[in-house]
Design an enzyme around this catalytic site. Structure first.
Site, PDB file in Angstrom:
ATOM      1  N   CYS A 129       0.835  -1.207   0.000  1.00 47.49           N
ATOM      2  CA  CYS A 129       0.000   0.000   0.000  1.00 47.49           C
ATOM      3  C   CYS A 129       0.873   1.262   0.000  1.00 47.49           C
ATOM      4  CB  CYS A 129      -0.987  -0.058   1.166  1.00 47.49           C
ATOM      5  SG  CYS A 129      -2.467   0.882   0.804  1.00 47.49           S
ATOM      6  N   ILE A 149      -7.230  -0.490   1.737  1.00 44.37           N
ATOM      7  CA  ILE A 149      -7.515   0.630   2.639  1.00 44.37           C
ATOM      8  C   ILE A 149      -6.965   1.908   2.009  1.00 44.37           C
ATOM      9  CG2 ILE A 149      -7.214   1.569   4.969  1.00 44.37           C
ATOM     10  CD1 ILE A 149      -6.581  -1.346   5.882  1.00 44.37           C
ATOM     11  N   ARG A 150      -7.845   2.806   1.627  1.00 41.96           N
ATOM     12  CA  ARG A 150      -7.445   4.034   0.907  1.00 41.96           C
ATOM     13  C   ARG A 150      -6.338   3.678  -0.095  1.00 41.96           C
ATOM     14  NH1 ARG A 150      -4.949   6.944   4.299  1.00 41.96           N
ATOM     15  NH2 ARG A 150      -5.137   5.521   6.035  1.00 41.96           N
ATOM     16  N   HIS A 155      -3.354  -4.945   1.672  1.00 41.22           N
ATOM     17  CA  HIS A 155      -2.686  -5.252   2.954  1.00 41.22           C
ATOM     18  C   HIS A 155      -2.651  -6.773   3.163  1.00 41.22           C
ATOM     19  CE1 HIS A 155      -2.455  -1.248   5.065  1.00 41.22           C
ATOM     20  NE2 HIS A 155      -3.159  -0.954   3.979  1.00 41.22           N
ATOM     21  N   GLU A 159      -1.091  -8.539   5.150  1.00 44.30           N
ATOM     22  CA  GLU A 159      -1.036  -8.955   6.566  1.00 44.30           C
ATOM     23  C   GLU A 159      -2.445  -9.155   7.127  1.00 44.30           C
ATOM     24  OE1 GLU A 159      -0.581  -5.959   5.459  1.00 44.30           O
ATOM     25  OE2 GLU A 159      -1.261  -4.430   6.882  1.00 44.30           O
TER      26      GLU A 159
HETATM   27  N1  GLN Z   1      -3.630   6.433   1.012  1.00 42.40           N
HETATM   28  C1  GLN Z   1      -2.311   6.147   1.508  1.00 42.40           C
HETATM   29  C2  GLN Z   1      -1.266   6.958   0.741  1.00 42.40           C
HETATM   30  O1  GLN Z   1      -1.574   7.554  -0.234  1.00 42.40           O
HETATM   31  C3  GLN Z   1      -1.999   4.671   1.452  1.00 42.40           C
HETATM   32  C4  GLN Z   1      -2.983   3.898   2.280  1.00 42.40           C
HETATM   33  C5  GLN Z   1      -2.442   2.660   2.941  1.00 42.40           C
HETATM   34  O2  GLN Z   1      -1.240   2.434   3.034  1.00 42.40           O
HETATM   35  N2  GLN Z   1      -3.341   1.889   3.476  1.00 42.40           N
HETATM   36  O3  GLN Z   1      -0.153   7.003   1.125  1.00 42.40           O
END
Ligand code: GLN
Length: 233
Positions: free
Chosen positions: A81, A136-137, A172, A174
Site C-alpha cells: 500500500c 484501505i485508501r 494489505h 497482513e
Molecule cells: N492512502 C495512503 C497513501 O496515499 C496509502 C494507504 C495505505 O497504506 N493503506 O499514502
C-alpha cells in the site's frame, strides 16, 4: 544448519506488528528496522502501509531515505500500500517523491473516498487459488514496465507485482484470511485463519537471495524453504 534469513519490517508507522507476526507464521525471522544501522542487519525488508507522505517525512527525519533507496536497489524489498507508493518510479494524484525502484506508475487514493476500505477476492498466480485482499485508501498501479510480473489482479488491474528483488502490493496482505467473510462468525474470528501466501512468497524471495549471496562463485542450487516446499507438493 542453515541460518534463517532475517526479514526487516520498517517500523516507523503502520501495522508493522502484524507484518512481523505474519513473518513468524511462515517461519521467517522478523526484525524491526528504525535506523540505518538496523537496516544493514537484515536480508530483506517490508515497508508497511500507512500514509506515504508521512513516511517520506519520517524517512528524511531519520536519515533513512538514501540508505533505504540503496537497499531497495539490490535487496529483497516488499512495499504494501503506502510502501508500494514509495517503491514506484512515478506517483500521481498528486505527484510526489519516491524511492523509484519499481518500474510502475501508481495513483494514490485511486478508489476515492466513498470506498475507503474494501475486502475483495482476486485472481492470483500464487499457488492455492483466489486471494482475499484488504484495500484501505488504496492506490492503483496504472502503468507497469515490461520487466514487471503481475502476480495478482483486481478487476484486471495489477495489485501484486514483482520486478526482480522488488515485490509490491496495493492491498494489505497482513490482513488476508482464508475462507470467505461469511464463514467467520464474529470479528473476533479475524486472525484465526490467516492466509500467509504473500508473506511466504516474500520470505522465499529473501531466502533465495541470501542463498545466492552465499553461493556466489559456487554452482550449488539454492535450497527451498521447507514450509514452502511442503505446500507446493
Ligand atoms: N492512502 C495512503 C497513501 O496515499 C496509502 C494507504 C495505505 O497504506 N493503506 O499514502
Amino acid at each position: 544448519m542453515q541460518p534463517i534469513p532475517i526479514v526487516g519490517v520498517l517500523a516507523l508507522q503502520g501495522d508493522y506488528e502484524s507484518h512481523a507476526r505474519a513473518l513468524e507464521q511462515v517461519n521467517a525471522q522478523p526484525k524491526m528496522v528504525r535506523t540505518a544501522a538496523e537496516l544493514e542487519q537484515v536480508d530483506g525488508l517490508i515497508i508497511p502501509g500507512g500514509e506515504s507522505t508521512t513516511f517520506l517525512k519520517l524517512l528524511e527525519r531519520e536519515g533513512l531515505f538514501a540508505p533505504l533507496e540503496k537497499f531497495a536497489r539490490t535487496r529483497p524489498t516488499f512495499g504494501t500500500c503506502a510502501g508500494c507508493i514509495l517503491l514506484a518510479k512515478r506517483v500521481t494524484h498528486p505527484e510526489q517523491e519516491s524511492l523509484g525502484v519499481l518500474d510502475a506508475t501508481v495513483e494514490r487514493n485511486a478508489y476515492g473516498r466513498q470506498i475507503d476500505s474494501q475486502i475483495v477476492t482476486g485472481e492470483t498466480s500464487l499457488p492455492g487459488g483466489p486471494l482475499e485482499m484488504v484495500f484501505i485508501r488504496a492506490p492503483r498501479l496504472t502503468e507497469l514496465g515490461s520487466g514487471v510480473e503481475v502476480l495478482a489482479t483486481r478487476d484486471h488491474y495489477p495489485v501484486l507485482v514483482r520486478q526482480n528483488n522488488i515485490l509490491a502490493a496495493t492491498f494489505h496482505p497482513e490482513l488476508s484470511h482464508a475462507g470467505s467473510v461469511t464463514e467467520r462468525d464474529s470479528p473476533d474470528d479475524l486472525g484465526l485463519n490467516p492466509d500467509r501466501r504473500v508473506h511466504q512468497y516474500f520470505a522465499q524471495m529473501v531466502f533465495d537471495a541470501s542463498q545466492q549471496v552465499k553461493n556466489s562463485g559456487s554452482s550449488t542450487e539454492p535450497r527451498r524453504v521447507q514450509i514452502l516446499a511442503a505446500e507446493r507438493e
